[in-house]
Write a protein that holds these residues in place. Structure first.
Motif, PDB file in Angstrom:
ATOM      1  N   ASP A 137     -57.043 -55.848  -3.573  1.00 16.87           N
ATOM      2  CA  ASP A 137     -56.295 -56.563  -4.600  1.00 16.87           C
ATOM      3  C   ASP A 137     -56.283 -58.049  -4.280  1.00 16.87           C
ATOM      4  O   ASP A 137     -56.653 -58.473  -3.179  1.00 16.87           O
ATOM      5  CB  ASP A 137     -54.865 -56.029  -4.710  1.00 16.87           C
ATOM      6  CG  ASP A 137     -54.336 -56.100  -6.138  1.00 16.87           C
ATOM      7  OD1 ASP A 137     -54.830 -56.943  -6.928  1.00 16.87           O
ATOM      8  OD2 ASP A 137     -53.436 -55.310  -6.490  1.00 16.87           O
ATOM      9  N   HIS A 138     -55.835 -58.814  -5.273  1.00 15.30           N
ATOM     10  CA  HIS A 138     -55.658 -60.250  -5.074  1.00 15.30           C
ATOM     11  C   HIS A 138     -54.707 -60.453  -3.886  1.00 15.30           C
ATOM     12  O   HIS A 138     -53.722 -59.721  -3.745  1.00 15.30           O
ATOM     13  CB  HIS A 138     -55.070 -60.869  -6.341  1.00 15.30           C
ATOM     14  CG  HIS A 138     -55.004 -62.351  -6.312  1.00 15.30           C
ATOM     15  ND1 HIS A 138     -53.994 -63.037  -5.656  1.00 15.30           N
ATOM     16  CD2 HIS A 138     -55.824 -63.301  -6.858  1.00 15.30           C
ATOM     17  CE1 HIS A 138     -54.199 -64.335  -5.801  1.00 15.30           C
ATOM     18  NE2 HIS A 138     -55.288 -64.528  -6.517  1.00 15.30           N
ATOM     19  N   PRO A 139     -54.978 -61.416  -3.026  1.00 15.44           N
ATOM     20  CA  PRO A 139     -54.153 -61.591  -1.823  1.00 15.44           C
ATOM     21  C   PRO A 139     -52.655 -61.668  -2.091  1.00 15.44           C
ATOM     22  O   PRO A 139     -51.854 -61.049  -1.372  1.00 15.44           O
ATOM     23  CB  PRO A 139     -54.687 -62.903  -1.227  1.00 15.44           C
ATOM     24  CG  PRO A 139     -56.116 -62.950  -1.669  1.00 15.44           C
ATOM     25  CD  PRO A 139     -56.126 -62.355  -3.052  1.00 15.44           C
ATOM     26  N   ALA A 140     -52.238 -62.408  -3.118  1.00 14.57           N
ATOM     27  CA  ALA A 140     -50.805 -62.550  -3.386  1.00 14.57           C
ATOM     28  C   ALA A 140     -50.189 -61.234  -3.832  1.00 14.57           C
ATOM     29  O   ALA A 140     -49.077 -60.879  -3.418  1.00 14.57           O
ATOM     30  CB  ALA A 140     -50.580 -63.621  -4.449  1.00 14.57           C
ATOM     31  N   THR A 141     -50.911 -60.489  -4.657  1.00 17.83           N
ATOM     32  CA  THR A 141     -50.386 -59.205  -5.143  1.00 17.83           C
ATOM     33  C   THR A 141     -50.330 -58.187  -4.019  1.00 17.83           C
ATOM     34  O   THR A 141     -49.375 -57.412  -3.901  1.00 17.83           O
ATOM     35  CB  THR A 141     -51.253 -58.689  -6.305  1.00 17.83           C
ATOM     36  OG1 THR A 141     -51.224 -59.648  -7.372  1.00 17.83           O
ATOM     37  CG2 THR A 141     -50.740 -57.354  -6.826  1.00 17.83           C
ATOM     38  N   GLN A 142     -51.345 -58.194  -3.168  1.00 14.30           N
ATOM     39  CA  GLN A 142     -51.347 -57.231  -2.072  1.00 14.30           C
ATOM     40  C   GLN A 142     -50.233 -57.513  -1.064  1.00 14.30           C
ATOM     41  O   GLN A 142     -49.571 -56.576  -0.570  1.00 14.30           O
ATOM     42  CB  GLN A 142     -52.706 -57.231  -1.369  1.00 14.30           C
ATOM     43  CG  GLN A 142     -52.857 -56.089  -0.386  1.00 14.30           C
ATOM     44  CD  GLN A 142     -54.289 -55.920   0.074  1.00 14.30           C
ATOM     45  OE1 GLN A 142     -54.681 -56.504   1.076  1.00 14.30           O
ATOM     46  NE2 GLN A 142     -55.068 -55.141  -0.657  1.00 14.30           N
ATOM     47  N   ALA A 143     -49.998 -58.781  -0.785  1.00 17.40           N
ATOM     48  CA  ALA A 143     -48.910 -59.126   0.130  1.00 17.40           C
ATOM     49  C   ALA A 143     -47.565 -58.691  -0.446  1.00 17.40           C
ATOM     50  O   ALA A 143     -46.693 -58.188   0.270  1.00 17.40           O
ATOM     51  CB  ALA A 143     -48.920 -60.635   0.404  1.00 17.40           C
ATOM     52  N   TRP A 144     -47.402 -58.883  -1.728  1.00 17.40           N
ATOM     53  CA  TRP A 144     -46.177 -58.448  -2.423  1.00 17.40           C
ATOM     54  C   TRP A 144     -46.003 -56.934  -2.322  1.00 17.40           C
ATOM     55  O   TRP A 144     -44.916 -56.436  -2.035  1.00 17.40           O
ATOM     56  CB  TRP A 144     -46.259 -58.903  -3.871  1.00 17.40           C
ATOM     57  CG  TRP A 144     -45.289 -58.267  -4.815  1.00 17.40           C
ATOM     58  CD1 TRP A 144     -43.933 -58.373  -4.811  1.00 17.40           C
ATOM     59  CD2 TRP A 144     -45.624 -57.450  -5.943  1.00 17.40           C
ATOM     60  NE1 TRP A 144     -43.394 -57.666  -5.867  1.00 17.40           N
ATOM     61  CE2 TRP A 144     -44.405 -57.094  -6.575  1.00 17.40           C
ATOM     62  CE3 TRP A 144     -46.826 -56.995  -6.485  1.00 17.40           C
ATOM     63  CZ2 TRP A 144     -44.361 -56.298  -7.718  1.00 17.40           C
ATOM     64  CZ3 TRP A 144     -46.792 -56.208  -7.627  1.00 17.40           C
ATOM     65  CH2 TRP A 144     -45.570 -55.862  -8.217  1.00 17.40           C
ATOM     66  N   PHE A 180     -55.984 -52.301   3.932  1.00 23.17           N
ATOM     67  CA  PHE A 180     -55.695 -53.258   2.875  1.00 23.17           C
ATOM     68  C   PHE A 180     -56.702 -54.398   2.936  1.00 23.17           C
ATOM     69  O   PHE A 180     -56.869 -55.034   3.979  1.00 23.17           O
ATOM     70  CB  PHE A 180     -54.266 -53.780   3.015  1.00 23.17           C
ATOM     71  CG  PHE A 180     -53.220 -52.717   2.782  1.00 23.17           C
ATOM     72  CD1 PHE A 180     -52.778 -52.438   1.497  1.00 23.17           C
ATOM     73  CD2 PHE A 180     -52.696 -51.993   3.843  1.00 23.17           C
ATOM     74  CE1 PHE A 180     -51.824 -51.455   1.272  1.00 23.17           C
ATOM     75  CE2 PHE A 180     -51.741 -51.013   3.636  1.00 23.17           C
ATOM     76  CZ  PHE A 180     -51.304 -50.739   2.346  1.00 23.17           C
ATOM     77  N   VAL A 181     -57.363 -54.640   1.795  1.00 28.42           N
ATOM     78  CA  VAL A 181     -58.451 -55.617   1.749  1.00 28.42           C
ATOM     79  C   VAL A 181     -58.137 -56.656   0.663  1.00 28.42           C
ATOM     80  O   VAL A 181     -58.302 -56.383  -0.528  1.00 28.42           O
ATOM     81  CB  VAL A 181     -59.796 -54.929   1.440  1.00 28.42           C
ATOM     82  CG1 VAL A 181     -60.949 -55.922   1.590  1.00 28.42           C
ATOM     83  CG2 VAL A 181     -60.003 -53.706   2.329  1.00 28.42           C
ATOM     84  N   PRO A 182     -57.662 -57.845   1.031  1.00 29.16           N
ATOM     85  CA  PRO A 182     -57.370 -58.873   0.027  1.00 29.16           C
ATOM     86  C   PRO A 182     -58.653 -59.520  -0.499  1.00 29.16           C
ATOM     87  O   PRO A 182     -59.468 -60.024   0.279  1.00 29.16           O
ATOM     88  CB  PRO A 182     -56.519 -59.884   0.800  1.00 29.16           C
ATOM     89  CG  PRO A 182     -56.921 -59.709   2.230  1.00 29.16           C
ATOM     90  CD  PRO A 182     -57.307 -58.270   2.398  1.00 29.16           C
ATOM     91  N   VAL A 183     -58.832 -59.480  -1.828  1.00 28.76           N
ATOM     92  CA  VAL A 183     -60.051 -60.025  -2.438  1.00 28.76           C
ATOM     93  C   VAL A 183     -59.709 -60.648  -3.792  1.00 28.76           C
ATOM     94  O   VAL A 183     -58.990 -60.045  -4.591  1.00 28.76           O
ATOM     95  CB  VAL A 183     -61.123 -58.932  -2.655  1.00 28.76           C
ATOM     96  CG1 VAL A 183     -62.329 -59.502  -3.400  1.00 28.76           C
ATOM     97  CG2 VAL A 183     -61.578 -58.330  -1.336  1.00 28.76           C
ATOM     98  N   ASP A 184     -60.230 -61.816  -4.050  1.00 25.99           N
ATOM     99  CA  ASP A 184     -60.194 -62.419  -5.378  1.00 25.99           C
ATOM    100  C   ASP A 184     -61.545 -62.095  -6.020  1.00 25.99           C
ATOM    101  O   ASP A 184     -62.578 -62.615  -5.614  1.00 25.99           O
ATOM    102  CB  ASP A 184     -59.996 -63.934  -5.268  1.00 25.99           C
ATOM    103  CG  ASP A 184     -59.855 -64.605  -6.628  1.00 25.99           C
ATOM    104  OD1 ASP A 184     -60.445 -64.115  -7.609  1.00 25.99           O
ATOM    105  OD2 ASP A 184     -59.158 -65.633  -6.703  1.00 25.99           O
TER     106      ASP A 184
END
Length: 278
Positions: free
Chosen positions: A109-116, A134-138
Motif C-alpha cells: 500500500d501507499h506508505p502513509a496508508t500502510q503506516a496508518w 508489509f511493503v510500502p509502495v507508491d
C-alpha cells in the motif's frame, strides 16, 4: 491522496465492511476483525437505519468483491499457490484471518496508508501476523516488482494478487504496468474491480457513477480510469492471461444464495479474475 495522508476512501471501505457485519446480508462476507481494526472510528449498528439505497448497494458490492477474491484464493491455494499479494490493502483484514498456515502474505500500500493501518492494528491490540510482510509502495512512482523482490517475494513462483478498490484511482500506465508484470509470472492470478465509463451505462448507471465519483473526488481521490469490458478482456489476453472471468455487478446475486435481489441491477461495476495458466 496527499503523500503524507492516509487514504480517506480506504477508511470508507473499511467502515462499509464493518457495517456489513450488522446487516441481514452479513453471511455474504463475515469478517470478525472489520469492526475491531477501526477502533473508535467503527460504525454502530444503528447506522444501517440511515443507509440509503446507493450506500447499501455500494456496501454490498464492496463485500461481494472481497468474498469473490477470497473464494478464488481458496481454489488457488488448493492448486498449490503459496504466495498472496494484497495490492492497495487499506484496512483489509485477511492477514488476521488467514486460514492457510503456509500461505505467505505480502501487503502492499501507499506508505502513509500502510503506516496508518499498522497504527490502527496496534491501537486495537491486534498483533501483526508473523507470515505477513508489509511493503510500502507508491504505484505511480515506485517499482512494484523491485519492492516485492526486496521484501522476499519469490518472483519465479506463482502468486495470487488481490487488487480491490484501487484500479479506478490509477493511471492506465500504472495499471497495465502492474498487470503486465503479473502476467509474466506463469501460474499467477489477479482479482481486481473496475468501472465502465458513463457512455456505457444507462441513465441509472450514469447517475450512480456521477454520485460516487463526486464523493471520492471531494476527498481528493478521484476516479480516473474506466474500461469497456470487451476491450479490457482483449488487453488482458494480449498481456498473456489465458483464463479470464468478468462478473458485472448485476450477476453477483446469481452467484451467492441469500444475496439481495437489488444486486441484480447492473451499476457498471465489475469484478474480474485473470490467470496465466502456463
Amino acid at each position: 491522496m496527499e503523500d503524507a495522508t492516509p487514504s480517506r476512501t480506504a477508511l470508507g471501505v473499511a467502515r462499509m465492511r464493518a457495517l456489513h457485519q450488522f446487516s441481514p446480508q452479513a453471511g455474504l462476507f463475515r469478517d470478525p476483525y472489520a469492526i475491531a481494526i477501526l477502533g473508535e472510528a467503527a460504525p454502530a449498528a444503528q447506522e444501517l437505519e440511515q443507509e440509503d439505497e446507493r450506500g447499501r448497494l455500494m456496501r454490498l458490492f464492496v463485500t461481494a468483491r472481497a468474498r469473490f477474491a477470497e473464494d478464488w484464493l481458496a481454489v488457488a491455494v488448493r492448486r498449490g499457490v503459496r504466495q498472496l499479494v494484497v495490492l492497495g490493502a487499506g484496512l483489509d483484514t485477511f492477514s488476521l484471518r488467514n486460514p492457510y498456515p503456509d500461505l505467505g502474505v505480502f501487503e502492499v500500500d501507499h506508505p502513509a496508508t500502510q503506516a496508518w493501518k499498522r497504527n490502527c492494528m496496534a491501537d486495537s491490540g491486534l498483533a501483526e501476523p508473523p507470515v505477513t510482510r508489509f511493503v510500502p509502495v507508491d504505484f505511480e512512482r515506485q517499482s512494484l516488482a523491485a519492492e516485492l523482490d526486496a521484501a522476499g517475494l519469490r518472483s519465479t513462483e506463482p502468486s495470487f494478487f488481490i487488487w480491490l478498490g484501487v484500479v479506478p484511482y490509477l493511471t492506465r500506465e500504472a495499471i497495465f504496468g502492474t498487470l503486465s508484470w503479473i502476467a509474466a509470472i506463469p501460474g499467477s492470478e489477479v482479482v481486481f474491480d473496475y468501472s465502465e465509463p458513463a457512455e456505457n451505462r444507462d441513465a441509472a448507471g450514469r447517475a450512480a457513477l456521477a454520485y460516487h465519483a463526486a464523493r471520492v473526488a471531494s476527498v481528493g481521490e478521484p476516479w480516473i480510469s474506466f474500461f469497456v469490458p470487451a476491450e479490457l478482456t482483449k488487453s488482458l489476453t494480449e498481456l498473456g492471461f489465458d483464463e479470464i472471468e468478468d462478473i458485472q455487478s448485476g450477476d453477483i446475486a446469481a452467484r451467492f444464495s441469500g444475496a439481495p435481489k437489488a444486486m441484480t441491477s447492473n451499476s457498471g461495476g465489475h469484478i474480474i479474475r485473470a490467470r496465466r495458466t502456463a
